[in-house]
Design a protein around this motif. Structure first.
Motif, PDB file in Angstrom:
ATOM      1  N   VAL A 202      68.100  72.175 -14.786  1.00 52.00           N
ATOM      2  CA  VAL A 202      66.742  72.421 -15.266  1.00 52.00           C
ATOM      3  C   VAL A 202      65.976  71.110 -15.154  1.00 52.00           C
ATOM      4  N   LEU A 203      64.945  71.115 -14.302  1.00 52.24           N
ATOM      5  CA  LEU A 203      64.092  69.940 -14.088  1.00 52.24           C
ATOM      6  C   LEU A 203      62.744  70.179 -14.742  1.00 52.24           C
ATOM      7  N   VAL A 204      62.202  69.156 -15.386  1.00 50.85           N
ATOM      8  CA  VAL A 204      60.856  69.215 -15.948  1.00 50.85           C
ATOM      9  C   VAL A 204      60.067  68.038 -15.382  1.00 50.85           C
ATOM     10  N   ASN A 205      58.922  68.349 -14.768  1.00 48.54           N
ATOM     11  CA  ASN A 205      57.994  67.322 -14.281  1.00 48.54           C
ATOM     12  C   ASN A 205      56.752  67.400 -15.156  1.00 48.54           C
ATOM     13  N   THR A 206      56.476  66.339 -15.893  1.00 49.79           N
ATOM     14  CA  THR A 206      55.371  66.347 -16.837  1.00 49.79           C
ATOM     15  C   THR A 206      54.640  65.011 -16.780  1.00 49.79           C
ATOM     16  N   GLY A 207      53.621  64.854 -17.599  1.00 56.25           N
ATOM     17  CA  GLY A 207      52.884  63.597 -17.670  1.00 56.25           C
ATOM     18  C   GLY A 207      51.478  63.718 -17.119  1.00 56.25           C
ATOM     19  N   GLU A 208      50.715  62.642 -17.282  1.00 58.93           N
ATOM     20  CA  GLU A 208      49.304  62.605 -16.899  1.00 58.93           C
ATOM     21  C   GLU A 208      49.098  62.323 -15.408  1.00 58.93           C
ATOM     22  N   GLY A 209      50.107  61.814 -14.735  1.00 59.10           N
ATOM     23  CA  GLY A 209      49.946  61.404 -13.343  1.00 59.10           C
ATOM     24  C   GLY A 209      50.055  62.542 -12.350  1.00 59.10           C
ATOM     25  N   LYS A 210      49.628  62.265 -11.135  1.00 59.47           N
ATOM     26  CA  LYS A 210      49.688  63.215 -10.030  1.00 59.47           C
ATOM     27  C   LYS A 210      51.119  63.333  -9.512  1.00 59.47           C
ATOM     28  N   GLY A 211      51.473  64.495  -9.028  1.00 56.98           N
ATOM     29  CA  GLY A 211      52.749  64.640  -8.344  1.00 56.98           C
ATOM     30  C   GLY A 211      53.743  65.584  -8.977  1.00 56.98           C
ATOM     31  N   LYS A 212      53.389  66.203 -10.075  1.00 53.35           N
ATOM     32  CA  LYS A 212      54.333  67.096 -10.759  1.00 53.35           C
ATOM     33  C   LYS A 212      54.673  68.310  -9.899  1.00 53.35           C
TER      34      LYS A 212
ATOM     35  N   VAL B 246      66.054  71.098 -23.727  1.00 50.08           N
ATOM     36  CA  VAL B 246      67.015  71.929 -22.984  1.00 50.08           C
ATOM     37  C   VAL B 246      67.125  71.523 -21.517  1.00 50.08           C
ATOM     38  N   ALA B 247      66.208  70.681 -21.036  1.00 49.62           N
ATOM     39  CA  ALA B 247      66.223  70.263 -19.629  1.00 49.62           C
ATOM     40  C   ALA B 247      67.364  69.286 -19.361  1.00 49.62           C
ATOM     41  N   ASP B 248      67.802  69.277 -18.117  1.00 49.23           N
ATOM     42  CA  ASP B 248      68.810  68.307 -17.683  1.00 49.23           C
ATOM     43  C   ASP B 248      68.157  67.029 -17.183  1.00 49.23           C
ATOM     44  N   THR B 249      67.018  67.165 -16.509  1.00 48.84           N
ATOM     45  CA  THR B 249      66.294  66.032 -15.948  1.00 48.84           C
ATOM     46  C   THR B 249      64.814  66.198 -16.274  1.00 48.84           C
ATOM     47  N   VAL B 250      64.223  65.155 -16.849  1.00 46.76           N
ATOM     48  CA  VAL B 250      62.797  65.167 -17.177  1.00 46.76           C
ATOM     49  C   VAL B 250      62.172  63.929 -16.565  1.00 46.76           C
ATOM     50  N   THR B 251      61.110  64.149 -15.790  1.00 43.59           N
ATOM     51  CA  THR B 251      60.366  63.043 -15.189  1.00 43.59           C
ATOM     52  C   THR B 251      58.944  63.099 -15.710  1.00 43.59           C
ATOM     53  N   GLU B 252      58.481  61.967 -16.211  1.00 44.12           N
ATOM     54  CA  GLU B 252      57.099  61.872 -16.676  1.00 44.12           C
ATOM     55  C   GLU B 252      56.306  61.059 -15.665  1.00 44.12           C
ATOM     56  N   MET B 253      55.327  61.723 -15.047  1.00 46.27           N
ATOM     57  CA  MET B 253      54.450  61.043 -14.098  1.00 46.27           C
ATOM     58  C   MET B 253      53.386  60.290 -14.909  1.00 46.27           C
ATOM     59  N   ARG B 254      53.198  59.029 -14.590  1.00 46.74           N
ATOM     60  CA  ARG B 254      52.214  58.206 -15.289  1.00 46.74           C
ATOM     61  C   ARG B 254      51.125  57.812 -14.311  1.00 46.74           C
ATOM     62  N   MET B 255      49.884  58.108 -14.660  1.00 45.67           N
ATOM     63  CA  MET B 255      48.776  57.747 -13.783  1.00 45.67           C
ATOM     64  C   MET B 255      48.453  56.268 -13.952  1.00 45.67           C
ATOM     65  N   VAL B 256      48.464  55.570 -12.844  1.00 49.40           N
ATOM     66  CA  VAL B 256      48.035  54.173 -12.819  1.00 49.40           C
ATOM     67  C   VAL B 256      46.610  54.106 -12.277  1.00 49.40           C
TER      68      VAL B 256
END
Length: 178
Positions: A11-21, A152-162
């Motif tokens: 289970v992958l979660v792509n979240t955050g304010e940045g582009k690319g999710k 519950v996710a296995d991998t979580v990535t938070e995209m950060r906008m620069v």
């Protein structure tokens, strides 16, 4: 490709304010399809937008694509309709997962619906924990992923906008944003 009975679904979660999710999720979609996995993409917000990734997916016979929703919900004039639509899309998500037809399912932009309170984070997390087949890969995208989903996710990535082109008055660009 590993047989389902020998595979641990991620289970992958792509979240955050940045582009690319979503872009990241679609990269994984095409990677999985390239390995012969059957993939279902369900988009909660895109609606009638024409996107390059949906066009590219048509070249694959093992990707099923559903661009749904009422458009960009932050511009909504009818929140009741957006809630109804989101709930209907959520039912489709559950149906596709429970069909056992797919090796991977993408819930694109579902986190927005949770952050607006249209689908409870606990409801999503409970479904993942209790109903998702152990061998199935699942990707959830969108800002403000609920804590329960992150747990519950296995991998979580938070995209950060620069920095973002939009800040320089550069509109959404074909081939980059859609």
């Amino acid at each position: 490709m590993k047989a389902r009975d020998k595979r641990q679904g991620i289970v992958l979660v792509n979240t955050g304010e940045g582009k690319g999710k979503s872009s990241s999720a679609f990269g994984v979609t095409f990677r999985a399809a390239g390995w012969g996995m059957k993939v279902c993409v369900i988009q909660f917000i895109k609606g009638k937008w024409k996107t390059g990734e949906e066009r590219a997916a048509k070249a694959f016979d093992n990707i099923e694509w559903h661009a749904l929703g009422d458009g960009f919900t932050w511009d909504t004039r009818n929140p009741e309709q957006d809630i109804k639509t989101s709930r209907e899309i959520w039912e489709l998500c559950k149906e596709k997962v429970l069909s056992h037809e797919f090796d991977m399912v993408v819930f694109d932009e579902i986190n927005y619906c949770a952050s607006y309170g249209w689908i409870a984070g606990s409801e999503i997390a409970d479904f993942i924990r209790d109903e998702k087949p152990k061998w199935m890969h699942l990707i959830l995208t969108g800002r403000d992923a609920p804590d329960e989903v992150i747990e519950v996710a296995d991998t979580v990535t938070e995209m950060r906008m620069v920095k973002h082109a939009f800040e320089s008055d550069i509109p959404a660009t074909q081939g980059i944003e859609f």
